[in-house]
Each structure stands twice: as structure tokens, then as C-alpha cells.
Scaffold this motif. Structure first.
Motif, PDB file in Angstrom:
ATOM      1  N   HIS A 336      -3.309 -14.341  23.361  1.00  0.00           N
ATOM      2  CA  HIS A 336      -4.194 -14.818  22.298  1.00  0.00           C
ATOM      3  C   HIS A 336      -5.443 -13.940  22.203  1.00  0.00           C
ATOM      4  O   HIS A 336      -5.804 -13.232  23.145  1.00  0.00           O
ATOM      5  CB  HIS A 336      -4.598 -16.264  22.569  1.00  0.00           C
ATOM      6  N   TRP A 337      -6.086 -14.015  21.037  1.00  0.00           N
ATOM      7  CA  TRP A 337      -7.286 -13.208  20.864  1.00  0.00           C
ATOM      8  C   TRP A 337      -8.324 -13.937  20.012  1.00  0.00           C
ATOM      9  O   TRP A 337      -8.090 -14.232  18.840  1.00  0.00           O
ATOM     10  CB  TRP A 337      -6.987 -11.851  20.223  1.00  0.00           C
ATOM     11  N   TYR A 338      -9.471 -14.211  20.636  1.00  0.00           N
ATOM     12  CA  TYR A 338     -10.628 -14.757  19.939  1.00  0.00           C
ATOM     13  C   TYR A 338     -11.817 -13.849  20.233  1.00  0.00           C
ATOM     14  O   TYR A 338     -12.129 -13.604  21.403  1.00  0.00           O
ATOM     15  CB  TYR A 338     -10.933 -16.175  20.413  1.00  0.00           C
ATOM     16  N   PRO A 339     -12.468 -13.333  19.212  1.00  0.00           N
ATOM     17  CA  PRO A 339     -13.620 -12.459  19.457  1.00  0.00           C
ATOM     18  C   PRO A 339     -14.684 -13.187  20.262  1.00  0.00           C
ATOM     19  O   PRO A 339     -14.984 -14.358  20.007  1.00  0.00           O
ATOM     20  CB  PRO A 339     -14.098 -12.093  18.054  1.00  0.00           C
ATOM     21  N   GLN A 340     -15.243 -12.504  21.235  1.00  0.00           N
ATOM     22  CA  GLN A 340     -16.203 -13.104  22.149  1.00  0.00           C
ATOM     23  C   GLN A 340     -17.654 -12.858  21.750  1.00  0.00           C
ATOM     24  O   GLN A 340     -18.564 -13.430  22.353  1.00  0.00           O
ATOM     25  CB  GLN A 340     -15.961 -12.566  23.554  1.00  0.00           C
ATOM     26  N   ALA A 341     -17.894 -12.023  20.747  1.00  0.00           N
ATOM     27  CA  ALA A 341     -19.266 -11.767  20.317  1.00  0.00           C
ATOM     28  C   ALA A 341     -19.874 -13.046  19.758  1.00  0.00           C
ATOM     29  O   ALA A 341     -19.187 -13.833  19.091  1.00  0.00           O
ATOM     30  CB  ALA A 341     -19.291 -10.659  19.266  1.00  0.00           C
ATOM     31  N   PRO A 342     -21.126 -13.293  19.998  1.00  0.00           N
ATOM     32  CA  PRO A 342     -21.753 -14.569  19.639  1.00  0.00           C
ATOM     33  C   PRO A 342     -21.634 -14.892  18.149  1.00  0.00           C
ATOM     34  O   PRO A 342     -21.921 -14.052  17.291  1.00  0.00           O
ATOM     35  CB  PRO A 342     -23.221 -14.369  20.040  1.00  0.00           C
ATOM     36  N   GLY A 343     -21.185 -16.121  17.863  1.00  0.00           N
ATOM     37  CA  GLY A 343     -21.163 -16.632  16.501  1.00  0.00           C
ATOM     38  C   GLY A 343     -19.999 -16.211  15.649  1.00  0.00           C
ATOM     39  O   GLY A 343     -19.850 -16.690  14.524  1.00  0.00           O
ATOM     40  N   VAL A 344     -19.134 -15.320  16.157  1.00  0.00           N
ATOM     41  CA  VAL A 344     -18.060 -14.795  15.314  1.00  0.00           C
ATOM     42  C   VAL A 344     -16.968 -15.834  15.124  1.00  0.00           C
ATOM     43  O   VAL A 344     -16.581 -16.156  14.002  1.00  0.00           O
ATOM     44  CB  VAL A 344     -17.487 -13.490  15.902  1.00  0.00           C
ATOM     45  N   PHE A 345     -16.450 -16.366  16.227  1.00  0.00           N
ATOM     46  CA  PHE A 345     -15.423 -17.401  16.108  1.00  0.00           C
ATOM     47  C   PHE A 345     -16.116 -18.732  15.845  1.00  0.00           C
ATOM     48  O   PHE A 345     -16.451 -19.487  16.735  1.00  0.00           O
ATOM     49  CB  PHE A 345     -14.560 -17.477  17.358  1.00  0.00           C
ATOM     50  N   SER A 346     -16.326 -19.004  14.582  1.00  0.00           N
ATOM     51  CA  SER A 346     -17.033 -20.206  14.171  1.00  0.00           C
ATOM     52  C   SER A 346     -16.646 -20.517  12.743  1.00  0.00           C
ATOM     53  O   SER A 346     -16.324 -19.617  11.961  1.00  0.00           O
ATOM     54  CB  SER A 346     -18.557 -19.988  14.261  1.00  0.00           C
ATOM     55  N   GLY A 347     -16.659 -21.777  12.388  1.00  0.00           N
ATOM     56  CA  GLY A 347     -16.420 -22.134  11.002  1.00  0.00           C
ATOM     57  C   GLY A 347     -17.568 -21.749  10.100  1.00  0.00           C
ATOM     58  O   GLY A 347     -17.392 -21.576   8.887  1.00  0.00           O
ATOM     59  N   ASP A 348     -18.735 -21.605  10.673  1.00  0.00           N
ATOM     60  CA  ASP A 348     -19.935 -21.227   9.934  1.00  0.00           C
ATOM     61  C   ASP A 348     -20.007 -19.704   9.840  1.00  0.00           C
ATOM     62  O   ASP A 348     -19.980 -19.022  10.868  1.00  0.00           O
ATOM     63  CB  ASP A 348     -21.162 -21.767  10.658  1.00  0.00           C
ATOM     64  N   PRO A 349     -20.116 -19.151   8.643  1.00  0.00           N
ATOM     65  CA  PRO A 349     -20.182 -17.684   8.556  1.00  0.00           C
ATOM     66  C   PRO A 349     -21.393 -17.091   9.248  1.00  0.00           C
ATOM     67  O   PRO A 349     -21.358 -15.935   9.674  1.00  0.00           O
ATOM     68  CB  PRO A 349     -20.198 -17.416   7.048  1.00  0.00           C
ATOM     69  N   GLY A 350     -22.471 -17.859   9.384  1.00  0.00           N
ATOM     70  CA  GLY A 350     -23.649 -17.360  10.067  1.00  0.00           C
ATOM     71  C   GLY A 350     -24.556 -16.533   9.181  1.00  0.00           C
ATOM     72  O   GLY A 350     -24.325 -16.387   7.971  1.00  0.00           O
ATOM     73  N   ASP A 351     -25.573 -15.948   9.791  1.00  0.00           N
ATOM     74  CA  ASP A 351     -26.527 -15.143   9.033  1.00  0.00           C
ATOM     75  C   ASP A 351     -25.934 -13.765   8.749  1.00  0.00           C
ATOM     76  O   ASP A 351     -24.800 -13.454   9.122  1.00  0.00           O
ATOM     77  CB  ASP A 351     -27.851 -15.037   9.781  1.00  0.00           C
TER      78      ASP A 351
END
Length: 660
Positions: A336-351
């Protein structure tokens, strides 16, 4: 699904394009508008370079809804995640593990008395059969399954005392953590579960085979060998509190995968289904121990196995099994692969910074020069890395990523990252990929899939043979190209990851100019549909006769697909040459026609006193029978291509059959 980070932290030529011809009028932008767009990276496609097939299975999802799966003709769908590790098909009951208070929860079955018929997994397969989708089911390696069709929990408050959190609807079920933060240990797995080993798997596959047929006859094609076993010590610690080591994973895989192959030899297995980066190199035992002791530099389980990283060792052990027993029990190396950089794997697109980071993180799938911007802190290049591991340790094994997500499926930013990931899977030669947590049909993330699987609402699909496509700066403008075997079309996908319009021609080597390119675009102008823009001319390139160019402007934050249909017919073949005719037959051969894509066959026309007959062949040599003795015949031949274009006829060849 991602539940733990075992080491603490210290984007086919699919493009979003608004295309410009440099002139005003239908399909074009004014020269001033073209000039106002920012200078873009160079894009090129080389149809003369080596190609490779794109596996249709890279466009899969976990748990996609039926309407979206039907619309997309979804190729593969997975039933997976933490809750599938402990599932009892006889009782239609799952244990939700750490996702929900280690509780057994019966399925919403309309007729429990009919079980195992009508279970959750039966209904999952039923949907896939209705939509023509291949199924992946998850099988238990963990050795446990729910013991009865009733609610039960691994850490009862009445039995084990107060806990930090309890189920709001079932307050006796706790999270297994005391108020002081220490974990409850020593609980009895039999409070929720019973042993489930190879016999359980054999019984389940027998049920599936009886109901749906075996894998070779339309039954379940794929089986995951559990789900993220290397973090059982966290997700399923009520029954498996110790992380599995090298030997345990080998032995459990031998037992369960061997049972699968005995029950259904045509079914494919996928393992070891690790959670992420650490899974490639560390056993669950080392992940658990080193997260406590900090032994990352010299993990003890690895040291006890000759210092060989876990993934390499696991693949070699699967190869050893085949060499000893003559049976391949692992078909796909799956991680499996989930990016570990902060905020990337999130339902919120972020800033804005997070959104830019999300688009950079797709480089973890392929780029050997990209240092991951997380605690990983080194190049990942996941797909090439996994393929290299397979080549060294167990050649012939395919590569799968049965869970991944770059997040924000409800945003245009997430759709751009998803479109980029799908292009990368195809270009890099992954064999299977299924997105975790599928988008709703109305989400922008669903449109990323539509661009590959149904760009025109009529089943239009991206090509199935990857062609060499490159961008001088893929971080700004990514490009993926593929030809479509059904009709010879060239499909080009370009993704503008920047906030500005980028003007650039697409240079195509190996395709003669002429005709037009369809333009299908998805961008922020309307997130509810893919827009068909005016067609663009495919013009001559200055580099030579077999080169062409499409002048384009790629709008900011957009996905555009160009579909260059094959409208060029083959050239005329050589005049047929006849061998010595017999009274009723003659053998003819001819020099092949040429085509801008490929000649797929020939039409041979025979004219004589007994009428005109047309036959077809894919070769440049054929024997004609059914002739009459002493008759004169004329033969011509013309080529045709995959798009149905028919070229001009050759010069005729005349023969007279002997009288016998």
C-alpha cells in the motif's frame, strides 16, 4: 487503510488543456491570447520508441458504488481494509479492530437464515458481476475470525476496567487503553474470535466456487493475503499483539496461499499487502520493536535473517516455494502507499502550500531523484523499486498497490493528483492498483477516472499501449501518451499542475500530419462535467515528414485529453505475385502496405468469369482456392488499418488456370 506510522516523524497523455491554434475561429485562440500564456515546458511523444501494454487493472477502486462502477466499466474492485482481516463468511460478521473498539459487528443481512448465501462478500461479488468488474477479496492470514453472529468486543470495560475511550452506543466496549495511557494486555482472543486457518479458507473458496464458478470461469479472480499484517500489533492487537516476524509471514503465507491454489488454481494471490514505506524493508516485529527501542539502524529480525530487507526476503521465500513444490503461490507483490508528507492524505485539500505539496508527492510513485518531503527523507520511486525487487528475487511476479490515495477527492487539486497517479501507474508498468476510499460520482476525483475510462460519456477510453511521452518539467506539466488498439487512436493526457495557463505545442514523432485532435477538458471552469472543446488541427512539424504538432494552451489547474483519431489510410500494397497456378488454386504474395499507425489486414479482390470475390487476411501471402480450370482471373489487394481506413488497391495481377 492507514492506521499507524511505524516511525515517528522528526501525475497516458492525460492533460487538462485549453488548446490554441494561434489563430482566431472555431477551436482556436487569438495570437495575443496564446502569447499571454506563460511559457510551458516542452512536451513530446515518440511513437517510434519502444512501447508496453497498460494493464487495465491500474484503474481500480476499493468499494466503489455500483452506478459509478457501471458508468466507468470499472476493471477491478477490492473488498479490503482493517475490518476484512477478521471476517466470518459463515456468520457474515466482521471485527472492526482498532477502527472501532475491536468490536464484532454482524452484517446487515436481509436473511441471516440463508447464510453463507447473501453475505456481505456475496453481495460484493454480485455487484461486480453486474458491472463486469473483477473482484479482489481479502482472506485472513491472522488465524482468527468472529466466533458468533453477535456483538462482542475485545476490551470489555466490565472485564478490564475503565478505558480512555468507549463506544458511545456500546459503552462496555473500550479502546484497550487505560486512563493512564498504558495498553491493556493479556486479554483472551476467544472473547471475540475463533481460530480460522487453511480449512476455513478452503471452505470459503468452496462456497464461492460453487456459487460463482472458479476464477477461470467467471468467479472471483483475486485474493489479498490479508490486509497490512505488519501492523496487526496495532490494528488487531486484541488477538495478535506481537508484530509478525519474517518466519511467521512466510509460514502463514505458505499455508493460506497454498490453500487458495489448491481450491482454485486459476485464482491470483496478492501479498504481503504491507501498509507503506516501512513494509518494504521491515517485518512487523521490527516495526513494533524499533518504534519502542529506536533500533532502526540495526533491526533485530532483519539481522537474524542475514540483513536482507523484508520485502526482498519474502519474495525469495515465495520463489523457493515454487522451486520446491512446482506451484506459484504468489502472483502479485502488493504494497500500500499513502503519502506521508503532512496534510497530503486528507479529505481537506488544505492551503496553497499543502496543495502544491500534494501534487509533488505523486513523484514518490516513480521519481528516483525526488527526496520524499516527510519523515521518510529519501527517494521512494515506489513502482520502479517494487519492480526491481521482483526482478532480483522472484521474476514473473506482478506489482500491485491495492490501497493508495493522495487525498482531497472532493477538490480539483485532488483530481489533478489522482489523474497524475493514474498516468504514472500506466507509464511505469504497474499491474494493478485500487484507490482507497473511492470518490462519490459527483466528486472531482471521479472525473479523474472518467478522463481515462469514459471521457466522452460514451465509453471513450484512454489508450491501452503506453508510448514514450515526456515533459521537460513534469512538476509543472505532466504528459502521458498511449495508443488505442481498438481503432489506432493516439490519446494524450496532459495535467497542468500550476496556477497559470501554459502555452506549448505537443510534438509527435512517428505520426504523419493531417486530421484533427478531439479535445476533452476538465478544469475549474465547471467541476460538474468534462467539456468537449473544438477540435484542433494536427499540423506538420518542422522536424520531418513523419512528425506532427498540436499547438495548445493548457489552462491553470486542468486536465485535458487529446484524442487523435486515425484518418490516414494505408498506402497501396505491391502488385500480387502468383506462384505456378493449379487448376483450382493459386498462391499469391505481395509487398506490404505502410500506414501511419499499423496495417491490420488486407482485402484481396478476385475478378473473373465466375464473378467477383473478396477475401480478407492478416498476412501478405495467401492461397486462393475455388477457382475453375481454364479461366482467367485478375487479383488486386488493398490494406486496411485498425480505424477501418482502406487504402488504394494495388496494380492488378492476372493469371490463367490450367485446364487440368
Amino acid at each position: 487503510m492507514p492506521r499507524i506510522r511505524s516511525r515517528p516523524a522528526p501525475l497516458v497523455l492525460l492533460a487538462a488543456l485549453v488548446l490554441a491554434t494561434g489563430t482566431t475561429g472555431a477551436g482556436g485562440m487569438s495570437g495575443a491570447a496564446l502569447a499571454s500564456a506563460a511559457e510551458a515546458p516542452g512536451l513530446s511523444v515518440d511513437l517510434t520508441a519502444p512501447t508496453h501494454p497498460i494493464s487495465p487493472l491500474v484503474y481500480g477502486m476499493n468499494f466503489a458504488g455500483e452506478s459509478l462502477a457501471k458508468e466507468l466499466r470499472l476493471p477491478v474492485r477490492r473488498w479490503g481494509g482493517n475490518a476484512t482481516t477478521r471476517y466470518n463468511y459463515l456468520l457474515d460478521t466482521t471485527n472492526r479492530a482498532s477502527d472501532w473498539y475491536f468490536e464484532n459487528i454482524p452484517g446487515d443481512n436481509p436473511d441471516p437464515g440463508a447464510l453463507p448465501d447473501g453475505s456481505e462478500t456475496d453481495r460484493f461479488v454480485d455487484q461486480d458481476r453486474r458491472t463486469g468488474t473483477a473482484t479482489i477479496l481479502t482472506l485472513p492470514l491472522i488465524g482468527w475470525a468472529p466466533k458468533e453472529r453477535a456483538k462482542a468486543c475485545g476490551f470489555s470495560v466490565a472485564r478490564y476496567g475503565p478505558q480512555q475511550s468507549t463506544d458511545p452506543w456500546n459503552p462496555d466496549c473500550g479502546n484497550g487503553v487505560r486512563p493512564d495511557g498504558t495498553q491493556i494486555t493479556g486479554n483472551d482472543p476467544h472473547e471475540t474470535s475463533v481460530e480460522a486457518g487453511p480449512a476455513y479458507v478452503t471452505g470459503w473458496l468452496g462456497h464461492l466456487r460453487e456459487k460463482y464458478g472458479d476464477a477461470a470461469r467467471g468467479g472471483v479472480r483475486f485474493y489479498n493475503l490479508d490486509n497490512e499484517p505488519d501492523i496487526w500489533f496495532s490494528t488487531h492487537r486484541d488477538v495478535h499483539p506481537a508484530g509478525p516476524g519474517y518466519d511467521e509471514m512466510r509460514d502463514r503465507t505458505y499455508a493460506i496461499a497454498g490453500a487458495v491454489k489448491a481450491a482454485d488454481p486459476g485464482a491470483a494471490t496478492l501479498g504481503p499487502v504491507g501498509w507503506g514505506w516501512n513494509s518494504l524493508t521491515l517485518s512487523g516485529s521490527d516495526q513494533q520493536r524499533c518504534s519502542i527501542e529506536g533500533c532502526w539502524g540495526d533491526p533485530p529480525d532483519r539481522a537474524a535473517h542475514g540483513g536482507v530487507p523484508f520485502g526482498e526476503w519474502y519474495l525469495a521465500q515465495m520463489r523457493a516455494y515454487e522451486q520446491e513444490h512446482g506451484t506459484r503461490i504468489l502472483d502479485y507483490y502488493d504494497n500500500h502507499w499513502y503519502p506521508q508528507a503532512p496534510g497530503v492524505f486528507s479529505g481537506d485539500p488544505g492551503d496553497a502550500a499543502t496543495q502544491a505539496l500534494r501534487l509533488r508527492q505523486t513523484r514518490t510513485l516513480w521519481d528516483r531523484t525526488y527526496t520524499d518531503e516527510s519523515w521518510i527523507g529519501q527517494p521512494v520511486y515506489l513502482i520502479p523499486r517494487m519492480k526491481d525487487m521482483v526482478a532480483r528475487n522472484y521474476p514473473g511476479t506482478k506489482v500491485a498497490v491495492t490501497e493508495y490515495s493522495f487525498g482531497a477527492m472532493g477538490s480539483l487539486n485532488g483530481a489533478l493528483a489522482q489523474a497524475d497517479a493514474l498516468g504514472i501507474f500506466g507509464r511505469e508498468g504497474a499491474d494493478l492498483a485500487t484507490l482507497w476510499s473511492p470518490p462519490a460520482a459527483t466528486d472531482p476525483g471521479a472525473y479523474a477516472f472518467r478522463m481515462y475510462l469514459n471521457y466522452d460519456g460514451q465509453g471513450g477510453r484512454f489508450g491501452d499501449t503506453s508510448v514514450l511521452s515526456s515533459s521537460t518539467d513534469q512538476s509543472r506539466l505532466a504528459v502521458y501518451g498511449a495508443t488505442r488498439s481498438a481503432d489506432g487512436a493516439l490519446t494524450l493526457m496532459v495535467i497542468n499542475k500550476t496556477g497559470e495557463d501554459l502555452a506549448a505545442p505537443v510534438a509527435i514523432t512517428g505520426r504523419v500530419p493531417g486530421g484533427t485532435a478531439q479535445v476533452h477538458r476538465y478544469d475549474g471552469a465547471d467541476l460538474t462535467k468534462i467539456v468537449r472543446a473544438p477540435d484542433l488541427p494536427v499540423r506538420p512539424a518542422p522536424t520531418g515528414r513523419s512528425a506532427s504538432t498540436i499547438s495548445t494552451t493548457f489552462p491553470a489547474n486542468s486536465i485535458t485529453e487529446l484524442v487523435v483519431l486515425d484518418t490516414v489510410p494505408p498506402t497501396a500494397p505491391g502488385t500480387p505475385s502468383a506462384g505456378r497456378p493449379g487448376p483450382r488454386s493459386v498462391t499469391l504474395s505481395w509487398k506490404p502496405a505502410t500506414d501511419n499507425v499499423a496495417v491490420t489486414g488486407y482485402e484481396l479482390t478476385r475478378t473473373g468469369a465466375d464473378g467477383t470475390v473478396v477475401t480478407t487476411t492478416t498476412a501478405t501471402r495467401t492461397t486462393v482456392t475455388g477457382l475453375s480450370p481454364g479461366r482467367r482471373y485478375a487479383f488486386t489487394v488493398r490494406g486496411r488499418d485498425a480505424a477501418g481506413n482502406r487504402g488504394p488497391a494495388s496494380r492488378p495481377a492476372t493469371i490463367t488456370t490450367p485446364r487440368g
